[in-house]
Design a protein around this motif. Sequence first.
Motif, PDB file in Angstrom:
ATOM      1  N   GLY A  91      72.379  20.472  78.875  1.00  0.00           N
ATOM      2  CA  GLY A  91      73.306  19.575  78.188  1.00  0.00           C
ATOM      3  C   GLY A  91      74.484  20.325  77.589  1.00  0.00           C
TER       4      GLY A  91
ATOM      5  N   ARG B 287      70.807  19.106  71.971  1.00  0.00           N
ATOM      6  CA  ARG B 287      71.071  19.243  73.404  1.00  0.00           C
ATOM      7  C   ARG B 287      70.315  20.424  73.999  1.00  0.00           C
TER       8      ARG B 287
ATOM      9  N   GLU C 142      73.777   6.748  76.241  1.00  0.00           N
ATOM     10  CA  GLU C 142      73.506   7.903  75.374  1.00  0.00           C
ATOM     11  C   GLU C 142      72.463   7.548  74.321  1.00  0.00           C
TER      12      GLU C 142
END
Length: 216
Positions: free
Chosen positions: A169, A165, A115
């Motif tokens: 996402g 995002r 991430e």
Amino acid sequence: MRAVIAEDSVLLRAGLVQLLQASGIEVLADVGDADSLLALVADLRPDLVVTDVRMPPSHTDEGIRAALLIREQWPGVAVLLLSQYVEERYVAALLSNNTRGVGYLLKDRVADVDEFIEILHRVAGGGTALDPEVVAQLLVRQQSDPLERLTPREREVLSLMAEGRSNAGISEALVVGESAVAKHINNIFTKLDLTTAADGDHRRVLAVLRFLGVPA
């Protein structure tokens, strides 16, 4: 991608250097104070700066002040700030003039290597990334109009937008289809009185700024 790292903890700085290099990111230099960081950025013009918020000599706001100066003088250099704690005022300062190529994460997030690397690339590519803890605190604080018009699901979508995002996402995080996400986002734009004359990306930024309480 070419990066410069500024972190006064020798162990953490060495770990960041190793992590970035192992992920194919070229680390041009690593330093432990803000003055050295500014000198390196002026000389090397990296694609990305990863810096601690608090650094010598006072260990208060040297890193954020350096980040703000970098964004003012070299707007093409993306900046990712790392912090031990959530400090909302720094987020507002960081986003007040330019929302492209900026991120603010708690240091704990570095432990999720995949991430973290994805966030580095997102920020270097002109995107934004805000730590979920920062977004959660702002979500609790922002209770005034027009945000109170939003449904709980729309607030979830907006908080994920604030993290940086994409629609895909958000779809993955909420386990819903992208068409549902798009519908929620359109509802958010309408309820926040964001004109349809602006393009989608611009309205997205305006919505996030409204959410964060940052003047647009």
